[in-house]
Write a protein that holds these residues in place. Structure first.
Motif, PDB file in Angstrom:
ATOM      1  N   THR B  50     -10.057  34.388 -24.717  1.00  0.00           N
ATOM      2  CA  THR B  50     -10.903  33.206 -24.718  1.00  0.00           C
ATOM      3  C   THR B  50     -10.488  32.314 -23.550  1.00  0.00           C
ATOM      4  O   THR B  50      -9.289  32.043 -23.385  1.00  0.00           O
ATOM      5  CB  THR B  50     -10.761  32.431 -26.038  1.00  0.00           C
ATOM      6  N   VAL B  51     -11.469  31.907 -22.748  1.00  0.00           N
ATOM      7  CA  VAL B  51     -11.194  30.967 -21.654  1.00  0.00           C
ATOM      8  C   VAL B  51     -11.615  29.584 -22.135  1.00  0.00           C
ATOM      9  O   VAL B  51     -12.722  29.420 -22.668  1.00  0.00           O
ATOM     10  CB  VAL B  51     -11.986  31.344 -20.383  1.00  0.00           C
ATOM     11  N   ILE B  52     -10.718  28.611 -21.987  1.00  0.00           N
ATOM     12  CA  ILE B  52     -11.040  27.251 -22.418  1.00  0.00           C
ATOM     13  C   ILE B  52     -10.921  26.319 -21.215  1.00  0.00           C
ATOM     14  O   ILE B  52      -9.942  26.385 -20.457  1.00  0.00           O
ATOM     15  CB  ILE B  52     -10.066  26.789 -23.526  1.00  0.00           C
ATOM     16  N   CYS B  53     -11.935  25.459 -21.051  1.00  0.00           N
ATOM     17  CA  CYS B  53     -11.881  24.532 -19.922  1.00  0.00           C
ATOM     18  C   CYS B  53     -12.530  23.214 -20.336  1.00  0.00           C
ATOM     19  O   CYS B  53     -13.550  23.200 -21.026  1.00  0.00           O
ATOM     20  CB  CYS B  53     -12.611  25.136 -18.721  1.00  0.00           C
ATOM     21  N   GLY B  54     -11.951  22.126 -19.922  1.00  0.00           N
ATOM     22  CA  GLY B  54     -12.516  20.813 -20.227  1.00  0.00           C
ATOM     23  C   GLY B  54     -13.823  20.610 -19.486  1.00  0.00           C
ATOM     24  O   GLY B  54     -13.962  21.005 -18.332  1.00  0.00           O
ATOM     25  N   ASP B  55     -14.788  19.973 -20.154  1.00  0.00           N
ATOM     26  CA  ASP B  55     -16.114  19.787 -19.555  1.00  0.00           C
ATOM     27  C   ASP B  55     -16.041  18.955 -18.281  1.00  0.00           C
ATOM     28  O   ASP B  55     -16.735  19.237 -17.305  1.00  0.00           O
ATOM     29  CB  ASP B  55     -17.063  19.105 -20.551  1.00  0.00           C
ATOM     30  N   ASN B  56     -15.201  17.906 -18.315  1.00  0.00           N
ATOM     31  CA  ASN B  56     -15.100  17.055 -17.118  1.00  0.00           C
ATOM     32  C   ASN B  56     -14.465  17.802 -15.965  1.00  0.00           C
ATOM     33  O   ASN B  56     -14.858  17.658 -14.812  1.00  0.00           O
ATOM     34  CB  ASN B  56     -14.263  15.810 -17.389  1.00  0.00           C
ATOM     35  N   PHE B  57     -13.419  18.564 -16.327  1.00  0.00           N
ATOM     36  CA  PHE B  57     -12.738  19.306 -15.268  1.00  0.00           C
ATOM     37  C   PHE B  57     -13.736  20.208 -14.556  1.00  0.00           C
ATOM     38  O   PHE B  57     -13.775  20.287 -13.331  1.00  0.00           O
ATOM     39  CB  PHE B  57     -11.585  20.143 -15.832  1.00  0.00           C
ATOM     40  N   MET B  58     -14.581  20.866 -15.366  1.00  0.00           N
ATOM     41  CA  MET B  58     -15.567  21.780 -14.779  1.00  0.00           C
ATOM     42  C   MET B  58     -16.593  21.011 -13.957  1.00  0.00           C
ATOM     43  O   MET B  58     -16.901  21.393 -12.833  1.00  0.00           O
ATOM     44  CB  MET B  58     -16.244  22.589 -15.893  1.00  0.00           C
ATOM     45  N   SER B  59     -17.100  19.877 -14.501  1.00  0.00           N
ATOM     46  CA  SER B  59     -18.193  19.225 -13.771  1.00  0.00           C
ATOM     47  C   SER B  59     -17.688  18.516 -12.523  1.00  0.00           C
ATOM     48  O   SER B  59     -18.414  18.408 -11.546  1.00  0.00           O
ATOM     49  CB  SER B  59     -18.967  18.275 -14.691  1.00  0.00           C
TER      50      SER B  59
END
Lengths: 78, 351, 441
Positions: B50-59
């Motif tokens: 499972t890859v987890i990433c914060g929404d802000n980090f991505m945007s």
């Protein structure tokens, strides 16, 4: 093609015989030409006639570039 | 089923935290973590990571986040990639779409997501990956995940085809031919459709007319006598040797040719210009290329001061059979070149 | 107008002593049949083969398909083409059913020619894979077009028609197994009995875009480029008034066999008196310049309105700029208040994302779609090739190529092929055969 150039902010007029095709592709300024294989000069007519057609239609295209429009517009030629 | 899947979820569904953890950088964990378990319940293969990433980090760092995730996946063997479900969450939808698209391009595996129809990510990425219509919030988790997983099972075990109307994902503007299992002929379909239409009953057109993609109308040029005008043509007029080997149909190449100092385009017989367009009788264009690319007329207007200057190069490709994608790319490249050259107005001639 | 079509089902074709039909078997005296082919001095080499569904055979370049027939009284099966001009669609015509005559180039193909597989995956793409076929494979001395991408195929196409008439004469004196009566009384006489049924016209747009003679579909031998839309009785189309041309990418093409058996016409006949009143066929065409396109559309709408049509079906033979004729016609009919359905193929590109038709209008809101001309098709080698496989790659067939940066050549060394649907012989079945449609994926 016309769309991408216009998207870049350059004012563009498309000269085409098949106006419905130009309309479908989303060109905004359209000036009709006289045929597909010879848009700007019918080889069956004398040279000076062909020149007149070309000069008039290209002139109409220049006018179109200077005309403000609200919607997709097909410009009438003389 | 002996197939491996990787799931992408955000910080919230990955149980890292809520909005306060939205800057969480991407990480990869083994197995089905957090909401990925909803997929695991229905997916017939194995969810290995499972890859987890914060929404802000991505945007706010989309390029970096994508690069980091692709690197994490580089040495992992997997057959399918799930992203979401993202419900109505806009940032999350965008993240699922962006990473899904990148994974598909890099690893050539099917990518499946789910988004509510209000989620702008759906409109943005439905062409690139399979996106199923989903609920508004996590309350629909089980249902949405089930749709994704079931389609994943199908796509990994059957040969297809996978029509959108049958499987339910958003239409992607990708149209292919399809043999009807009921073998109903075009004649029968046409008659059915006509009878329904005449009676005012509902029918389904097999070719819904797409909306014309419009661009904002560029403003009128105030005074052309101050402006550099360029000629562009899809009529395939090239120097006789066709130096750029532009194809005569389904073109993927364009060319630009110098006309500085020329009063007109010389014809094929005098080793000047000719057309390589395959869609029409070339005789008239070969005999006088100015009939297609009116250099002579524009020189006259230049001389008369009607236009400031005719640009020293004209641009050309062939319109016939060219895909929309290729035409757009060539259009963009030409537009860039025109801007660099300070061209403000263009006459495009087509045949 | 009343036509009696006498059907002779062909269950088997074989070569033998005498050309004859008996109990479903068509026997062909090959030598005699070939002498008919050789009547034209331009034919320099010819052979006949028999192929049936399931045979491991690939045919390419296929130029034409024709149903063998005999016109009672001995008149030409194709008036104005294979003989004198006379009225078609009236009287008696005999037909050899479930078979066709296929015309294949021994070497040279072109833009307008196609491919047929009689077995395997490829067989689902053309209607002719399910017929028994007499194949004329021949070469000509038409040097002027040997290396041209656009070929008139005149000698070969006419040889195919002669051969079909020759085979048709086998049933000259025999009683058909079944007779179909095709009759539509004059429109003015129908008013009472069919009062409550909506009048419907079929509008056909056969290919007519070549300015030079010899390429376009013919109507009683007349080049359809030189005509304005006109009203025809459906029987005329079914009875040899129209022949196929030699232009347009092949999957879009209507063969002469297609005209003779036109499924859309047959379907309208079935519905006539039941759900609609079949008013007739408006034979239009496809043009080059915008004004010509608009003039034809205007004529079609006017004729349909004058006839009092409430419904229309429009079918287009081709794609690309003919889409402008097609859309103009659909729009003109809708604007005349006539409910209209269109039938055509699409060109969405190999990746399926291109604009389906080059000209579109939201008023065309009821369309039947029969395939994507650019769909990639990959097929394994076949045991036997009739014609010349290399033609697919070498001769500019619309669906073939010599080399491609990504896909390699259309024809591979082991005999397997990769091509666009474009080259499937009359594969998009716009006349009504097609069981293909288009879907979103």
């Amino acid at each position: 093609m016309a769309k991408e150039i216009e998207r870049a902010g350059i004012t563009i007029v498309q000269m085409a015989n098949l106006v419905p095709v130009a309309k479908t592709t989303g060109a905004n300024r359209i000036v009709p030409t006289i045929s597909i294989p010879y848009p700007l000069g019918d080889p069956k007519t004398p040279e000076d006639e062909q020149w007149k057609v070309r000069y008039t239609r290209v002139g109409a295209a220049l006018d179109a570039l200077e005309t403000d429009i609200e919607d997709q517009t097909v410009f009438k030629v003389g | 089923m002996d197939k491996k899947a990787i799931v992408y979820i955000n910080q919230f569904f990955g149980q890292v935290g809520g909005e306060e953890a939205a800057d969480h950088p991407p990480e990869i964990k083994e197995g089905a973590v957090g909401a990925a378990q909803a997929l695991a319940a229905e997916f017939a293969g194995d969810i290995t990571h499972t890859v987890i990433c914060g929404d802000n980090f991505m945007s706010s760092n989309q390029e970096e986040a994508t690069a980091r995730i692709l690197e994490m996946l580089e040495d992992i063997d997997f057959d399918i990639f799930f992203a979401g479900p993202a419900f109505q969450a806009g940032r999350y939808g965008n993240a699922c779409g962006a990473i899904g698209k990148a994974v598909k391009e890099e690893f050539a595996v099917p990518v499946i997501s789910s988004m509510n129809e209000e989620n702008p990510g759906g409109e943005m990425f439905k062409k690139d990956i399979y996106i199923f219509p989903g609920g508004r919030s996590g309350a629909k988790m089980r249902e949405d995940a089930k749709k994704m997983a079931e389609f994943g099972n199908e796509i990994l075990t059957s040969e297809g085809p996978f029509p959108a109307d049958e499987y339910g994902f958003y239409k992607r503007g990708i149209r292919h031919q399809y043999f009807r299992p009921d073998e109903k002929t075009a004649a029968e379909r046409a008659l059915d459709m006509l009878l329904k239409k005449m009676k005012g009953e509902e029918y389904t057109s097999e070719l819904p007319i797409p909306e014309v993609d419009r661009v904002d109308i560029a403003p009128a040029i105030e005074d052309l006598s101050q402006v550099k005008v360029a000629l562009v043509s899809s009529g395939g007029i090239v120097p006789v040797g066709n130096p750029d080997r532009i194809q005569s149909a389904s073109a993927t190449r364009w060319g630009k040719y110098n006309i500085a100092g020329m009063d007109r385009l010389e014809n094929r017989a005098s080793e000047g210009f000719k057309t390589i367009h395959a869609g029409f009788d070339p005789a008239a264009a070969d005999e006088d290329p100015n009939r297609v690319v009116p250099v002579d007329a524009l020189r006259k207007f230049e001389e008369e001061g009607r236009i400031g200057k005719l640009h020293d190069e004209f641009y050309v490709t062939v319109g016939t059979g060219t895909t929309v994608g290729e035409a757009a790319r060539m259009g963009q490249e030409i537009a860039e070149d025109l801007k660099d050259a300070g061209v403000q107005a263009v006459i495009l001639t087509s045949t | 107008m009343k036509l009696e079509l006498g059907n002779f089902p062909v269950k088997e074709i074989e070569f033998g002593e005498q050309t004859a039909y008996q109990d479903g078997t068509l026997t062909i005296n090959k030598e005699e049949a070939l002498s008919v082919v050789y009547e034209d001095d331009h034919i320099i080499d010819a052979d006949l083969k028999i192929v049936e569904p399931g045979d491991e055979v690939r045919l390419v370049p296929v130029k034409e398909a024709i149903e063998p027939r005999y016109r009672e009284g001995g008149g030409p099966v194709f008036p104005g083409v294979t003989g004198e001009l006379m009225q078609a669609g009236e009287g008696q015509t005999k037909a050899l059913k479930d078979m066709s005559v296929l015309v294949v180039g021994k070497h040279w193909g072109g833009f307008q020619d196609g491919l047929i597989d009689m077995a395997g995956e490829g067989a689902k793409y053309t209607y002719f894979s399910r017929l028994k076929n007499v194949v004329l494979v021949a070469d000509t001395d038409e040097e002027f077009e040997k290396r041209e991408q656009q070929k008139k195929n005149r000698a070969l196409r006419w040889a195919g028609m002669r051969l079909s008439e020759y085979l048709g004469r086998a049933v000259k004196d025999l009683e058909p197994e079944e007779v179909q009566e095709l009759e539509l009384p004059p429109i003015a006489d129908r008013i009472c009995e069919l009062e409550d049924l909506p009048g419907v016209v079929l509008v056909l747009q056969p290919q007519s875009q070549m300015e030079e003679d010899g390429y376009n579909d013919l109507s009683y031998g007349w080049d359809t480029n030189h005509m304005l839309p006109t009203l025809m009785h459906p029987n005329e189309v079914l009875d040899g008034a129209m022949i196929s041309g030699s232009f347009m990418p092949c999957s879009s093409k209507w063969s002469t066999y297609d005209f003779q058996n036109f499924p859309l016409i047959r379907k309208l006949y079935e519905e006539h008196g039941e759900t609609l009143n079949f008013l007739g066929v408006i034979m239009s065409n496809l043009n080059v310049s915008l004004e010509e396109k608009e003039r034809s559309a205007q004529f079609v709408a006017q004729i349909a309105s004058t006839l009092g049509a409430e419904g229309a079906i429009v079918a287009e033979e081709g794609y690309g700029n003919p889409d402008a004729d097609y859309t103009a016609c659909l729009v003109a009919l809708e604007e005349a208040g006539i409910d209209t359905v269109g039938v055509s193929n699409e060109a969405t590109g190999r990746d399926g994302t291109s604009q389906p038709l080059v000209a579109m209008d939201p008023k065309a809101d009821a369309l039947v779609s029969t395939g994507n001309v650019s769909e990639l098709i990959e097929l394994p080698p076949m045991e036997t090739v009739i014609g010349e496989l290399e033609a697919l790659a070498r001769d500019g067939l619309s669906g073939g190529w010599e080399d491609d940066e990504e896909l390699g050549p259309s024809v591979r060394e082991d005999g397997s092929i990769i091509m666009e649907n474009n080259a499937m012989f009359c594969g998009d079945g716009v006349t009504g055969w097609s069981t293909k449609t288009m879907k979103e994926f």
